[in-house]
Design a protein around this motif. Sequence first.
Motif, short mmCIF file in Angstrom:
data_model
loop_
_atom_site.label_atom_id
_atom_site.label_comp_id
_atom_site.label_asym_id
_atom_site.label_seq_id
_atom_site.Cartn_x
_atom_site.Cartn_y
_atom_site.Cartn_z
N LEU A 256 0.90 -1.26 0.15
CA LEU A 256 -0.14 0.12 -0.02
C LEU A 256 0.84 1.07 0.03
N ALA A 257 1.88 1.15 0.81
CA ALA A 257 2.95 2.46 0.85
C ALA A 257 3.51 2.64 -0.58
N ALA A 258 3.82 1.53 -1.29
CA ALA A 258 4.36 1.89 -2.90
C ALA A 258 3.30 2.27 -3.49
N ASN A 259 2.01 1.85 -3.42
CA ASN A 259 0.74 2.34 -4.27
C ASN A 259 0.78 3.77 -4.16
N VAL A 260 0.58 4.49 -2.82
CA VAL A 260 0.50 5.63 -2.51
C VAL A 260 1.69 6.53 -3.04
N GLN A 261 2.98 6.01 -2.88
CA GLN A 261 3.91 6.87 -3.29
C GLN A 261 4.06 6.93 -4.79
N ARG A 262 3.55 6.02 -5.46
CA ARG A 262 3.41 6.26 -7.03
C ARG A 262 2.27 7.50 -7.23
#
Length: 269
Positions: A256-262
């Motif tokens: 989820l953190a990677a998704n938000v970062q994108r």
Amino acid sequence: MIGVGSMGGAILSGLMAPGIRIALPITVTTQSALSAASRAVEERVVALAAETHPDANRDAVRGAGLVILGVKPWLIHDVVREIAADLEPGTVLVSVAAGVTSASIEALLPAGIAVVRAMPNTPSHIGFGMTGIAGGATAAPADVELARALFATVGEVIEVGEAQINDVAAVSGSGPAYVFLYAEHMIAAAERRGFTPEQARLLVQQTLVGSAELLARSDDGPAQLRRNVTSPKGTTERAIEVLQGDDWGALFDRALAANVQRSEELEGA
């Protein structure tokens, strides 16, 4: 509706479902004439193709009370610049693009246009969507409620602050892909256990459908429902131990953190 790709098409299909009552017709714009022809299959939809109708987007929004921007994130600002002068005062402009802030859209619009961000998901296609909505600085409660009413025709809706809209995208917007990835690997694993592809798909598909329906109908949360299946020292417990050994909690946090970062990267692009 400006752009009817995967997400826009899902929303449009949901709005066309039997029993849904909205103001008609719905005007949609596409890039190609072929795509427009495929959308204009009934009188309730007017489809304009930019390929043959250069002013398709501008003509589509004239007189519209609600406009959905369904184009790719990197096209949003160009489309807003194109249609800004043709929007009627009081129009509610809904963006379903990840990583494009309300403020950046509002900066391109004349006064009197409300901006709402929405993050639906593809199950909207069959009326089981999950949408998060967030009003921008120009949106009054009535404008947000209009967006809520629209997306409620294709599933469930929650209202959040815009600071959380990227989290909605990470959880439910992209969520179907996570479920399909699970199904993909479970089916493959079942095939490796000797089942035919048809048998493996049915086993996994019906297990997912039944489990989701049980979760929806039950007063118990997922943890208790899992415990209901997991007998002490039984076969399920052994499998759960293997799965939990890879620390699913931390894995989902990272995903989820990677998704938000994108999404944040897209905001800064």
